[in-house]
Design an enzyme around this catalytic site. Structure first.
Site, PDB file in Angstrom:
ATOM      1  N   GLU A 202       2.337 -10.029   2.917  1.00 44.25           N
ATOM      2  CA  GLU A 202       3.553  -9.479   2.290  1.00 44.25           C
ATOM      3  C   GLU A 202       3.262  -9.040   0.844  1.00 44.25           C
ATOM      4  OE1 GLU A 202       5.032  -9.343   5.526  1.00 44.25           O
ATOM      5  OE2 GLU A 202       6.684  -9.083   4.126  1.00 44.25           O
TER       6      GLU A 202
ATOM      7  N   THR B 129      -0.573  -3.286   8.197  1.00 44.69           N
ATOM      8  CA  THR B 129      -1.972  -3.217   7.775  1.00 44.69           C
ATOM      9  C   THR B 129      -2.865  -2.511   8.802  1.00 44.69           C
ATOM     10  OG1 THR B 129      -1.548  -5.311   6.664  1.00 44.69           O
ATOM     11  CG2 THR B 129      -3.847  -4.658   6.874  1.00 44.69           C
TER      12      THR B 129
ATOM     13  N   PRO C 153      -7.186  -0.858   9.306  1.00 44.56           N
ATOM     14  CA  PRO C 153      -8.546  -1.071   8.786  1.00 44.56           C
ATOM     15  C   PRO C 153      -8.752  -0.389   7.421  1.00 44.56           C
ATOM     16  CG  PRO C 153      -8.628  -0.545  11.120  1.00 44.56           C
ATOM     17  CD  PRO C 153      -7.196  -0.406  10.708  1.00 44.56           C
TER      18      PRO C 153
ATOM     19  N   SER D 181      -3.263  -3.221   0.888  1.00 43.87           N
ATOM     20  CA  SER D 181      -2.315  -3.244  -0.233  1.00 43.87           C
ATOM     21  C   SER D 181      -1.630  -1.904  -0.418  1.00 43.87           C
ATOM     22  CB  SER D 181      -3.060  -3.582  -1.523  1.00 43.87           C
ATOM     23  OG  SER D 181      -3.595  -4.874  -1.433  1.00 43.87           O
TER      24      SER D 181
HETATM   25  C1  LIG Z   1      -3.547 -14.402   8.270  1.00 42.59           C
HETATM   26  C2  LIG Z   1      -3.039 -13.043   7.922  1.00 42.59           C
HETATM   27  C3  LIG Z   1      -1.857 -12.602   8.477  1.00 42.59           C
HETATM   28  C4  LIG Z   1      -1.387 -11.315   8.191  1.00 42.59           C
HETATM   29  N1  LIG Z   1      -0.234 -10.883   8.795  1.00 42.59           N
HETATM   30  C5  LIG Z   1       0.125  -9.585   8.654  1.00 42.59           C
HETATM   31  C6  LIG Z   1       1.228  -9.046   9.407  1.00 42.59           C
HETATM   32  O1  LIG Z   1       1.915  -9.752  10.145  1.00 42.59           O
HETATM   33  N2  LIG Z   1       1.475  -7.721   9.294  1.00 42.59           N
HETATM   34  C7  LIG Z   1       0.739  -6.903   8.493  1.00 42.59           C
HETATM   35  O2  LIG Z   1       1.025  -5.720   8.444  1.00 42.59           O
HETATM   36  N3  LIG Z   1      -0.269  -7.384   7.744  1.00 42.59           N
HETATM   37  C8  LIG Z   1      -0.602  -8.704   7.810  1.00 42.59           C
HETATM   38  N4  LIG Z   1      -1.665  -9.185   7.097  1.00 42.59           N
HETATM   39  C9  LIG Z   1      -2.408  -8.289   6.215  1.00 42.59           C
HETATM   40  C10 LIG Z   1      -2.077  -8.513   4.747  1.00 42.59           C
HETATM   41  O3  LIG Z   1      -0.774  -8.097   4.462  1.00 42.59           O
HETATM   42  C11 LIG Z   1      -3.147  -7.784   3.926  1.00 42.59           C
HETATM   43  O4  LIG Z   1      -4.354  -8.512   4.088  1.00 42.59           O
HETATM   44  C12 LIG Z   1      -2.787  -7.653   2.478  1.00 42.59           C
HETATM   45  O5  LIG Z   1      -1.724  -6.758   2.312  1.00 42.59           O
HETATM   46  C13 LIG Z   1      -3.972  -7.160   1.639  1.00 42.59           C
HETATM   47  O6  LIG Z   1      -4.547  -6.040   2.193  1.00 42.59           O
HETATM   48  P1  LIG Z   1      -6.125  -5.990   2.427  1.00 42.59           P
HETATM   49  O7  LIG Z   1      -6.535  -7.221   3.134  1.00 42.59           O
HETATM   50  O8  LIG Z   1      -6.479  -4.680   3.039  1.00 42.59           O
HETATM   51  O9  LIG Z   1      -6.751  -6.068   0.964  1.00 42.59           O
HETATM   52  P2  LIG Z   1      -6.990  -4.878  -0.053  1.00 42.59           P
HETATM   53  O10 LIG Z   1      -5.771  -4.048  -0.182  1.00 42.59           O
HETATM   54  O11 LIG Z   1      -8.257  -4.184   0.319  1.00 42.59           O
HETATM   55  O12 LIG Z   1      -7.184  -5.670  -1.419  1.00 42.59           O
HETATM   56  C14 LIG Z   1      -8.394  -6.386  -1.714  1.00 42.59           C
HETATM   57  C15 LIG Z   1      -8.191  -7.059  -3.068  1.00 42.59           C
HETATM   58  O13 LIG Z   1      -7.945  -6.047  -4.085  1.00 42.59           O
HETATM   59  C16 LIG Z   1      -6.707  -6.303  -4.762  1.00 42.59           C
HETATM   60  N5  LIG Z   1      -6.054  -5.036  -5.065  1.00 42.59           N
HETATM   61  C17 LIG Z   1      -5.759  -4.033  -4.216  1.00 42.59           C
HETATM   62  N6  LIG Z   1      -5.127  -3.038  -4.849  1.00 42.59           N
HETATM   63  C18 LIG Z   1      -5.028  -3.413  -6.162  1.00 42.59           C
HETATM   64  C19 LIG Z   1      -4.463  -2.823  -7.336  1.00 42.59           C
HETATM   65  N7  LIG Z   1      -3.886  -1.624  -7.293  1.00 42.59           N
HETATM   66  N8  LIG Z   1      -4.546  -3.508  -8.479  1.00 42.59           N
HETATM   67  C20 LIG Z   1      -5.123  -4.741  -8.546  1.00 42.59           C
HETATM   68  N9  LIG Z   1      -5.672  -5.345  -7.468  1.00 42.59           N
HETATM   69  C21 LIG Z   1      -5.616  -4.707  -6.282  1.00 42.59           C
HETATM   70  C22 LIG Z   1      -5.894  -7.121  -3.768  1.00 42.59           C
HETATM   71  O14 LIG Z   1      -4.929  -7.906  -4.446  1.00 42.59           O
HETATM   72  C23 LIG Z   1      -6.964  -7.971  -3.089  1.00 42.59           C
HETATM   73  O15 LIG Z   1      -7.244  -9.089  -3.887  1.00 42.59           O
HETATM   74  C24 LIG Z   1      -2.130 -10.476   7.319  1.00 42.59           C
HETATM   75  C25 LIG Z   1      -3.303 -10.936   6.729  1.00 42.59           C
HETATM   76  C26 LIG Z   1      -3.772 -12.180   7.025  1.00 42.59           C
HETATM   77  C27 LIG Z   1      -5.075 -12.644   6.391  1.00 42.59           C
END
Ligand SMILES: Cc1cc2nc3c(=O)[nH]c(=O)nc-3n(C[C@H](O)[C@H](O)[C@H](O)COP(=O)(O)OP(=O)(O)OC[C@H]3O[C@@H](n4cnc5c(N)ncnc54)[C@H](O)[C@@H]3O)c2cc1C
Length: 403
Positions: free
Chosen positions: A380, A136, A138, A142
């Site tokens: 994940e 992940t 900034p 997803s």
């Molecule tokens: C406590 C914690 C630990 C973590 N640990 C790790 C780690 O070890 N390594 C790592 O790499 N990452 C880690 N993450 C990051 C995590 O994997 C991401 O937060 C997650 O993949 C979602 O990405 P985002 O937060 O950028 O949300 P976004 O991708 O911005 O999504 C925001 C919302 O929109 C929805 N959305 C996005 N795209 C679509 C679509 N095409 N269709 C429908 N809905 C959609 C999502 O489901 C979500 O509800 C961690 C996060 C947290 C909170």
């Protein structure tokens, strides 16, 4: 169809349950209130788990024991191996505490990433390494294909530049598996994973993040500024294989999604069990012999949660079983993760609701579990992303056809 758990896993399940009951539960509340403090109690446990892992199949409960899908050739013989052991162990450990299970040294999701794509030499070299996973950024969550962190080849080294956020165990680990692109204009096939060892010059721990739940697990932001690593730290094939697309690094998720699903199953089970106990103290005991029409509303809620939990558990076991038997399991891994994550979120909140004041107060762990569970439906791959993957697989569409 035989869906009994093979007896050879009994010892592992018992050991993990003992750890959950005797080590995790007693310190669960303490570390919930001391975010980012390292749980020293885990050090001793980690060496015990290393010993368990060395036992291979019958061994450990952590992600370090996972093996690559396809390692087991199609001999026709049915196997229940390290993927099954890992999910069974984690169900028990996360019945104890999800955040503590995520904090176990050398059992990180990065270890599962290494297991999924590393070659033989790398597997040996990083055997005792505690590895976190950094995908992940900034501007890329997803949509992991849109990452901007770069890896530029320079002689016998790669130079890593970029910023990774929300890295579980990012502050405590020995190394980080970093996803970076060799050439952003070539899209998904150019994304590779690289091992960056702690204290490599150019790697900076920017901050630790405060969170809603799993507070004991450290979550870090790390910046890479001209960070040079040996070229052998690229995991898997260094060539950009346009045919294979995202395949290489994405294999990681086929291994790790059932693991996160298992965490959700353990947590949901813990909530249901405690709720049953607390309701019993108020004179409400589920009587399975009664027709549903004669049940109390709270009993009916319990039945529904138990059914959801069992569905999530079976999907999780199936995804792990397929991985052990070399069967492509992307769809099933996403199904397990989607169902189990959703179930854990629903169950933990519903249990807090059913137990009302006790559910909401810190006298018991129900309120903590409701907070801890949210992450299991986010990292994940979120609920929505799992559903997207399942839909693509079922409709036979690729990522540009169904977004
Ligand atoms: C406590 C914690 C630990 C973590 N640990 C790790 C780690 O070890 N390594 C790592 O790499 N990452 C880690 N993450 C990051 C995590 O994997 C991401 O937060 C997650 O993949 C979602 O990405 P985002 O937060 O950028 O949300 P976004 O991708 O911005 O999504 C925001 C919302 O929109 C929805 N959305 C996005 N795209 C679509 C679509 N095409 N269709 C429908 N809905 C959609 C999502 O489901 C979500 O509800 C961690 C996060 C947290 C909170």
């Amino acid at each position: 169809m035989n869906i009994e758990i093979p007896q050879k896993f009994d010892a592992l399940i018992n050991q993990a349950q003992q750890v959950a009951t005797q080590v995790f539960r007693p310190i669960s509340r303490k570390y919930d209130g001391a975010e980012h403090e390292y749980p020293v109690e885990l050090d001793m446990l980690a060496s015990i788990m290393d010993g368990m892992n060395d036992g291979d199949l019958s061994g450990g409960a952590g992600a370090a024991t996972l093996k690559q899908n396809g390692n087991s050739e199609a001999t026709g013989e049915i196997k229940n191996g390290s993927n099954m052991a890992t999910v069974l162990g984690l169900i028990e450990l996360c019945w104890g505490d999800v955040g503590l299970a995520l904090s176990l040294p050398r059992q990180g999701l990065g270890n599962a990433a290494i297991a999924a794509v590393a070659n033989k030499h790398q597997l040996e070299r990083y055997k005792n390494t505690w590895a976190a996973m950094a995908i992940t950024e900034p501007d890329a969550g997803s949509d992991s294909a849109s990452i901007s962190t770069t890896a530029t080849k320079d002689g016998d080294e790669y130079i890593i530049n970029g910023e990774k956020i929300f890295i579980t165990a990012g502050g405590r680990c020995d190394a980080i598996v970093v996803w970076a692109t060799l050439n952003k204009s070539l899209g998904r096939p150019a994304i590779k994973s690289f091992i960056v060892e702690k204290n490599t010059p150019g790697m900076e721990l920017v901050r630790l993040d405060k969170k809603l739940g799993i507070k004991v697990s450290d979550t870090a932001t790390i910046r890479f500024n001209n960070c040079r690593i040996p070229k052998d730290n690229l995991l898997g094939n260094p060539e950009i294989d346009i045919q294979k697309g995202f395949g290489g690094v994405m294999q990681t998720f086929d291994n790790t999604r059932p693991v996160v699903a298992a965490m959700a199953v353990g947590l949901a089970r813990a909530s249901i069990e405690l709720t049953q106990e607390l309701l019993k103290q108020s004179g409400i005991t589920a009587n399975y012999a009664d027709p549903i029409n004669n049940s109390l509303a709270s009993e009916a809620e319990l039945y529904r949660m138990e059914a959801d939990l069992e569905a999530a558990r079976l999907l999780t076991l199936k995804a792990a079983w397929m991985a052990d038997n070399g069967q492509p399991n992307s769809k099933e891994a996403s199904m397990a993760k989607a169902k189990a994550g959703r179930t854990a979120n629903f169950v933990t909140l519903k249990c807090a609701e059913l137990c009302s004041t006790i559910g909401y107060s810190e006298s018991h762990l129900l309120e903590k579990w409701a907070r801890d569970s949210k992450i299991l439906d986010i990292f994940e791959g979120t609920q929505q992303i799992q559903q997207l993957i399942i839909a693509r697989r079922m409709l036979n569409k690729n990522s540009s056809e169904l977004k």
